[in-house]
Write a protein that holds these residues in place. Structure first.
Motif, PDB file in Angstrom:
ATOM      1  N   GLN A  31      16.243  39.582  50.268  1.00  0.00           N
ATOM      2  CA  GLN A  31      16.003  38.446  49.296  1.00  0.00           C
ATOM      3  C   GLN A  31      17.014  38.726  47.817  1.00  0.00           C
ATOM      4  O   GLN A  31      16.277  37.628  47.507  1.00  0.00           O
ATOM      5  N   GLY A  32      17.336  39.460  47.407  1.00  0.00           N
ATOM      6  CA  GLY A  32      17.842  39.839  46.870  1.00  0.00           C
ATOM      7  C   GLY A  32      17.731  41.276  45.987  1.00  0.00           C
ATOM      8  O   GLY A  32      17.411  42.408  46.942  1.00  0.00           O
ATOM      9  N   GLY A  33      17.937  42.051  45.425  1.00  0.00           N
ATOM     10  CA  GLY A  33      18.497  43.247  44.822  1.00  0.00           C
ATOM     11  C   GLY A  33      18.848  44.271  45.815  1.00  0.00           C
ATOM     12  O   GLY A  33      18.951  45.835  44.839  1.00  0.00           O
ATOM     13  N   ALA A  34      19.918  44.313  47.116  1.00  0.00           N
ATOM     14  CA  ALA A  34      20.163  44.929  47.695  1.00  0.00           C
ATOM     15  C   ALA A  34      21.907  45.526  47.001  1.00  0.00           C
ATOM     16  O   ALA A  34      22.361  44.807  46.335  1.00  0.00           O
ATOM     17  N   ARG A  35      21.890  47.113  47.533  1.00  0.00           N
ATOM     18  CA  ARG A  35      23.190  47.085  46.742  1.00  0.00           C
ATOM     19  C   ARG A  35      24.017  47.113  47.930  1.00  0.00           C
ATOM     20  O   ARG A  35      23.884  47.452  48.834  1.00  0.00           O
ATOM     21  N   VAL A  36      25.147  46.607  47.261  1.00  0.00           N
ATOM     22  CA  VAL A  36      26.306  46.014  48.126  1.00  0.00           C
ATOM     23  C   VAL A  36      27.672  46.849  47.563  1.00  0.00           C
ATOM     24  O   VAL A  36      27.590  47.177  46.728  1.00  0.00           O
ATOM     25  N   LYS A  37      28.845  47.032  48.335  1.00  0.00           N
ATOM     26  CA  LYS A  37      30.251  46.870  48.552  1.00  0.00           C
ATOM     27  C   LYS A  37      31.152  46.091  48.757  1.00  0.00           C
ATOM     28  O   LYS A  37      30.728  45.891  49.855  1.00  0.00           O
ATOM     29  N   VAL A  38      31.971  45.416  47.997  1.00  0.00           N
ATOM     30  CA  VAL A  38      32.835  44.999  48.288  1.00  0.00           C
ATOM     31  C   VAL A  38      33.566  45.562  48.787  1.00  0.00           C
ATOM     32  O   VAL A  38      34.557  46.607  48.324  1.00  0.00           O
ATOM     33  N   ARG A  39      34.094  44.665  50.658  1.00  0.00           N
ATOM     34  CA  ARG A  39      34.725  45.666  51.484  1.00  0.00           C
ATOM     35  C   ARG A  39      35.993  45.820  50.882  1.00  0.00           C
ATOM     36  O   ARG A  39      37.053  45.075  50.420  1.00  0.00           O
ATOM     37  N   GLU A  40      37.141  46.952  51.487  1.00  0.00           N
ATOM     38  CA  GLU A  40      38.435  47.796  50.929  1.00  0.00           C
ATOM     39  C   GLU A  40      39.517  45.875  51.121  1.00  0.00           C
ATOM     40  O   GLU A  40      40.852  45.697  50.674  1.00  0.00           O
ATOM     41  N   SER A  41      38.772  45.466  52.402  1.00  0.00           N
ATOM     42  CA  SER A  41      39.765  44.726  53.061  1.00  0.00           C
ATOM     43  C   SER A  41      39.916  42.938  51.537  1.00  0.00           C
ATOM     44  O   SER A  41      39.787  41.731  52.751  1.00  0.00           O
ATOM     45  N   ASP A  42      39.148  42.768  51.126  1.00  0.00           N
ATOM     46  CA  ASP A  42      38.469  41.496  50.460  1.00  0.00           C
ATOM     47  C   ASP A  42      39.857  41.278  49.588  1.00  0.00           C
ATOM     48  O   ASP A  42      40.628  41.764  49.381  1.00  0.00           O
ATOM     49  N   PRO A  43      39.982  39.559  49.985  1.00  0.00           N
ATOM     50  CA  PRO A  43      41.232  39.156  49.296  1.00  0.00           C
ATOM     51  C   PRO A  43      42.359  39.953  47.711  1.00  0.00           C
ATOM     52  O   PRO A  43      42.882  39.132  47.606  1.00  0.00           O
ATOM     53  N   MET A  44      40.608  39.577  47.049  1.00  0.00           N
ATOM     54  CA  MET A  44      41.077  39.756  45.338  1.00  0.00           C
ATOM     55  C   MET A  44      40.695  41.337  45.063  1.00  0.00           C
ATOM     56  O   MET A  44      39.888  42.315  45.201  1.00  0.00           O
ATOM     57  N   PRO A  45      41.719  42.210  44.875  1.00  0.00           N
ATOM     58  CA  PRO A  45      42.603  43.400  44.602  1.00  0.00           C
ATOM     59  C   PRO A  45      41.912  43.670  44.529  1.00  0.00           C
ATOM     60  O   PRO A  45      40.978  45.251  43.960  1.00  0.00           O
ATOM     61  N   GLU A  46      41.565  43.131  42.954  1.00  0.00           N
ATOM     62  CA  GLU A  46      40.910  43.865  41.632  1.00  0.00           C
ATOM     63  C   GLU A  46      39.739  44.110  42.124  1.00  0.00           C
ATOM     64  O   GLU A  46      38.028  44.735  41.169  1.00  0.00           O
ATOM     65  N   LEU A  47      39.050  43.718  43.245  1.00  0.00           N
ATOM     66  CA  LEU A  47      37.283  43.546  43.565  1.00  0.00           C
ATOM     67  C   LEU A  47      36.686  44.529  44.003  1.00  0.00           C
ATOM     68  O   LEU A  47      36.387  45.313  44.975  1.00  0.00           O
ATOM     69  N   ARG A  48      38.248  45.259  45.844  1.00  0.00           N
ATOM     70  CA  ARG A  48      38.047  45.713  47.110  1.00  0.00           C
ATOM     71  C   ARG A  48      37.388  47.249  46.224  1.00  0.00           C
ATOM     72  O   ARG A  48      38.167  48.049  45.028  1.00  0.00           O
ATOM     73  N   GLY A  49      36.113  47.680  46.892  1.00  0.00           N
ATOM     74  CA  GLY A  49      35.526  48.927  46.278  1.00  0.00           C
ATOM     75  C   GLY A  49      34.437  49.497  45.495  1.00  0.00           C
ATOM     76  O   GLY A  49      33.874  49.743  44.934  1.00  0.00           O
ATOM     77  N   LEU A  50      34.113  47.628  44.543  1.00  0.00           N
ATOM     78  CA  LEU A  50      33.297  47.771  43.278  1.00  0.00           C
ATOM     79  C   LEU A  50      31.902  47.926  44.031  1.00  0.00           C
ATOM     80  O   LEU A  50      31.885  47.035  45.018  1.00  0.00           O
ATOM     81  N   PHE A  51      31.254  48.341  43.399  1.00  0.00           N
ATOM     82  CA  PHE A  51      29.585  47.921  43.764  1.00  0.00           C
ATOM     83  C   PHE A  51      29.340  47.261  43.028  1.00  0.00           C
ATOM     84  O   PHE A  51      29.008  46.725  41.936  1.00  0.00           O
TER      85      PHE A  51
END
Length: 75
Positions: free
Chosen positions: A15-35
């Motif tokens: 419901q919220g609060g979960a930690r995630v990582k942006v996938r390396e395949s994301d279309p926006m290179p500046e967001l790839r790998g960010l937590f």
């Protein structure tokens, strides 16, 4: 319809609060790998979108397939 994978099953039920990582395949290179942390979810459990507060302070909206569960930190 996209089904949950092992990598996304944990945060897709959150419901919220979960930690995630942006996938390396994301279309926006500046967001790839960010937590970040899920702050809000939208849509159905089968095809959800998540508002994520990234660790750099940026707030972004992602489809579930753009994210993966962040590794658990030990310490």
């Amino acid at each position: 319809m996209t089904k949950p994978t092992r990598e996304t099953a944990g945060f897709r039920q959150s419901q919220g609060g979960a930690r995630v990582k942006v996938r390396e395949s994301d279309p926006m290179p500046e967001l790839r790998g960010l937590f970040g942390t899920i702050t809000q979810s939208y849509g159905s459990p089968d095809y959800a979108a998540y508002e994520v507060l990234l660790d750099n302070g940026r707030l972004e909206l992602f489809w579930h397939h753009q994210l993966e569960e962040a590794p658990k930190q030990t310490g």
